[in-house]
Design an enzyme around this catalytic site. Sequence first.
Site, PDB file in Angstrom:
ATOM      1  N   GLY A 282       0.637  -0.890  -0.260  1.00  0.00           N
ATOM      2  CA  GLY A 282      -0.086  -0.116   0.214  1.00  0.00           C
ATOM      3  C   GLY A 282       0.956   0.953   0.062  1.00  0.00           C
ATOM      4  CD  GLU A 283       3.968   3.777   3.687  1.00  0.00           C
ATOM      5  OE1 GLU A 283       3.070   5.020   3.473  1.00  0.00           O
ATOM      6  OE2 GLU A 283       5.352   3.863   3.131  1.00  0.00           O
ATOM      7  CG  HIS A 284      -1.095   3.253  -3.061  1.00  0.00           C
ATOM      8  ND1 HIS A 284      -0.536   2.575  -3.391  1.00  0.00           N
ATOM      9  CD2 HIS A 284      -2.327   3.559  -3.074  1.00  0.00           C
ATOM     10  CE1 HIS A 284      -1.415   1.085  -2.794  1.00  0.00           C
ATOM     11  NE2 HIS A 284      -2.756   1.628  -3.310  1.00  0.00           N
ATOM     12  CB  ALA A 285      -4.854   7.809  -0.805  1.00  0.00           C
TER      13      ALA A 285
ATOM     14  NE  ARG B 287      -5.706   3.149  -0.276  1.00  0.00           N
ATOM     15  CZ  ARG B 287      -6.337   3.193  -0.741  1.00  0.00           C
ATOM     16  NH1 ARG B 287      -6.638   1.464  -1.222  1.00  0.00           N
ATOM     17  NH2 ARG B 287      -7.223   3.793  -0.999  1.00  0.00           N
TER      18      ARG B 287
END
Length: 143
Positions: A50-53, A98
């Site tokens: 993840g580590e993004h929107a 997230r």
Amino acid sequence: MPLSDCRQINLPKITDQRGNLTFVEGGNHIPFDIKRVYYLYDVPGGSDRGEHAHKNLHQFVVCMSGSFDLLLKDGTNDRRFHLNRSYYGIYVCPMMWRYLDNFSSGAVCMVLASEAYDESDYIRDWDEYLAALQIPDRSGLPR
Ligand code: TYD
């Protein structure tokens, strides 16, 4: 959409001595039509995903096997969900940051998504994400 719109949704569970059965109908059990399914598996211990929107994408995250955590942020508040059963999932609305971690060995994370893959729908930079939310620059501060 606020973080409170992201929620656990329990799915139908048909119990049977031969084994249980769960199903998901787009637009019925989850609040969007499903255009894509993808899954994460063989995640090495200690790995994070993840580590993004996403700007417009709606998603529904289900743990098909094993366990993992889903951390959602809206730039102000955080919610952490522990997923370890395949008869419920977490609805993730657009514009949530997230992060997935704590994958057990053998964990499988299935994601139902409202659109086909589109890299231009991603925001992968935290400061860009805060700017898109019109939250004042907090670069240098902890996420
Ligand atoms: P990414 O969404 O960044 O992974 P995660 O959020 O789970 O850590 O995707 C990783 C790579 O896979 C990236 O190069 C894009 C590609 N990808 C597709 O081609 N199609 C898809 O449906 C998805 C989800 C990813």
